[in-house]
Motif scaffolding. Structure first.
Motif, PDB file in Angstrom:
ATOM      1  N   PHE A   1       0.938  -1.433   0.008  1.00 57.23           N
ATOM      2  CA  PHE A   1       0.048  -0.041   0.009  1.00 57.23           C
ATOM      3  C   PHE A   1       0.680   1.320   0.133  1.00 57.23           C
ATOM      4  CE2 PHE A   1      -3.194   2.339   2.697  1.00 57.23           C
ATOM      5  CZ  PHE A   1      -3.591   2.977   1.452  1.00 57.23           C
ATOM      6  N   SER A   2       0.985   1.836  -1.318  1.00 54.83           N
ATOM      7  CA  SER A   2       1.932   3.178  -1.035  1.00 54.83           C
ATOM      8  C   SER A   2       1.400   4.402  -1.909  1.00 54.83           C
ATOM      9  CB  SER A   2       3.007   2.840  -2.136  1.00 54.83           C
ATOM     10  OG  SER A   2       2.607   2.025  -3.338  1.00 54.83           O
TER      11      SER A   2
ATOM     12  N   THR B   1      -4.966  -2.386  -6.987  1.00 52.42           N
ATOM     13  CA  THR B   1      -5.834  -1.056  -7.055  1.00 52.42           C
ATOM     14  C   THR B   1      -4.758   0.018  -7.398  1.00 52.42           C
ATOM     15  OG1 THR B   1      -7.629  -1.913  -5.903  1.00 52.42           O
ATOM     16  CG2 THR B   1      -7.598   0.265  -6.472  1.00 52.42           C
ATOM     17  N   THR B   2      -5.000   0.870  -8.369  1.00 55.03           N
ATOM     18  CA  THR B   2      -4.308   2.004  -8.877  1.00 55.03           C
ATOM     19  C   THR B   2      -5.043   3.174  -8.750  1.00 55.03           C
ATOM     20  OG1 THR B   2      -2.596   0.819  -9.977  1.00 55.03           O
ATOM     21  CG2 THR B   2      -2.733   3.210 -10.131  1.00 55.03           C
TER      22      THR B   2
ATOM     23  N   GLY C   1     -11.825  -1.084  -5.831  1.00 55.67           N
ATOM     24  CA  GLY C   1     -11.013  -2.501  -5.717  1.00 55.67           C
ATOM     25  C   GLY C   1     -11.064  -2.808  -4.313  1.00 55.67           C
ATOM     26  N   ASP C   2     -10.003  -2.893  -3.815  1.00 60.65           N
ATOM     27  CA  ASP C   2      -9.400  -3.219  -2.582  1.00 60.65           C
ATOM     28  C   ASP C   2      -9.025  -2.057  -1.435  1.00 60.65           C
ATOM     29  OD1 ASP C   2      -6.878  -2.849  -3.230  1.00 60.65           O
ATOM     30  OD2 ASP C   2      -6.094  -4.882  -2.892  1.00 60.65           O
ATOM     31  N   ILE C   3      -9.237  -0.805  -1.794  1.00 62.62           N
ATOM     32  CA  ILE C   3      -9.097   0.494  -1.160  1.00 62.62           C
ATOM     33  C   ILE C   3     -10.421   1.149  -0.668  1.00 62.62           C
ATOM     34  CG2 ILE C   3      -7.846   2.743  -1.125  1.00 62.62           C
ATOM     35  CD1 ILE C   3      -5.961   1.622  -3.082  1.00 62.62           C
TER      36      ILE C   3
ATOM     37  N   PHE D   1      -7.669   7.249   2.579  1.00 59.67           N
ATOM     38  CA  PHE D   1      -7.439   5.790   2.132  1.00 59.67           C
ATOM     39  C   PHE D   1      -7.197   4.591   2.936  1.00 59.67           C
ATOM     40  CE2 PHE D   1      -6.595   9.518  -1.065  1.00 59.67           C
ATOM     41  CZ  PHE D   1      -7.322   9.025  -2.215  1.00 59.67           C
ATOM     42  N   VAL D   2      -7.800   3.700   2.830  1.00 66.74           N
ATOM     43  CA  VAL D   2      -7.626   2.674   3.833  1.00 66.74           C
ATOM     44  C   VAL D   2      -7.641   1.179   3.007  1.00 66.74           C
ATOM     45  CG1 VAL D   2      -8.577   1.481   6.082  1.00 66.74           C
ATOM     46  CG2 VAL D   2      -9.015   3.803   5.616  1.00 66.74           C
ATOM     47  N   HIS D   3      -6.557   0.744   3.408  1.00 64.47           N
ATOM     48  CA  HIS D   3      -6.149  -0.740   3.041  1.00 64.47           C
ATOM     49  C   HIS D   3      -5.425  -1.563   3.963  1.00 64.47           C
ATOM     50  CE1 HIS D   3      -5.116  -3.816   0.106  1.00 64.47           C
ATOM     51  NE2 HIS D   3      -3.830  -3.729   0.336  1.00 64.47           N
TER      52      HIS D   3
END
Length: 266
Positions: A3-4, A24-25, A110-112, A131-133
């Protein structure tokens, strides 16, 4: 899982950030030339077709300059922002892929998980985003005249905070900007100063009470009224005055106006 965050550009001449997980981008703002955005993606091993979402903070040109081009090329990306932002640039948007947002109404790309929140800026319904992941949280706060309680609620538990440090007040006051423009920048719908950024970070660290060591990235620096060195020094000094220390209580860095940043792990 990864996660970046990466800044392609940050400042009064243009803004574009990338947020990504392994699957996810996302782009936050597209306020620089499209070819620079494409180059930034390529440097991170990505193509424009890999973008899953574009989030707009507000309609000022340094945040939406390339929305028509990138919106067209990123054909798989949905576009998110406030009704007010969309109303100002509707002729540049693909109407079948826009999603008006409400304050603090979380949603997933996506997954964010994304949490939008209101900012205080001289634009029509500007928004910031968290943003949370995988339990990690990134919060981006730029283009706001002050930090409201609602904004601070997003800041207080962030693992990584991207925070505006737009100007040094003394440089702004002694510089070439006309008085009305100085007053706009210093006003409640303007931009955060280095000093306000420093005090906000201290407040954040007070709230965290040693539970985590956050990464803080200073962003959206003015080209005339600040330098990366000045922003870092002012914030570091305010932290020191409040018994907080860089590399002990937090990691502190500055992203530059025209140069891409390294990839920062949230």
């Amino acid at each position: 899982m990864g996660f970046s965050f990466c800044s392609f550009a940050s400042g009064s001449s243009g803004n574009c950030y990338m947020v990504e997980s392994d699957n996810t981008t996302l782009l936050v703002d597209v306020g620089i030339a499209g070819k620079r955005i494409l180059a930034g993606l390529e440097e991170n091993g990505l193509q424009v077709e890999d973008i899953n979402g574009i989030l707009l903070t507000h309609e000022h040109i340094d945040h939406v300059r390339s929305i028509r081009m990138i919106g067209r090329k990123a054909s798989q990306a949905e576009i998110y922002g406030s009704e007010g932002t969309f109303s100002c640039i509707e002729d540049k948007l693909p109407p079948d892929r826009i999603h008006p947002l409400l304050e603090e109404d979380p949603f997933d790309i996506g997954d964010i998980t994304v949490v939008p929140f209101d900012l205080s800026h001289d634009a029509l319904e500007p928004m910031g985003y968290s943003f949370v992941h995988e339990g990690r949280k990134l919060t981006i706060v730029t283009d706001t005249g002050y930090v409201t309680d609602d904004i601070f609620d997003q800041i207080r538990d962030a693992d990584t905070l991207v925070l505006e440090a737009n100007h040094e007040v003394n440089i702004l006051r002694m510089g070439s900007y006309p008085y009305p423009l100085q007053e706009r920048i210093l006003g409640e719908e303007g931009h955060l100063s280095n000093e306000t950024a420093g005090n906000t970070i201290c407040h954040m660290l007070d709230a965290l009470d040693g539970k985590k060591t956050p990464k803080v990235v200073l962003a959206h620096l003015s080209s005339e009224n600040n330098t990366p060195e000045q922003a870092y020094l002012t914030v570091k000094n305010i932290l020191f005055e409040n018994d907080y220390y860089v590399d002990r209580d937090l990691e502190l860095s500055v992203v530059r106006r025209d140069d891409p940043s390294p990839l920062i792990e949230v």
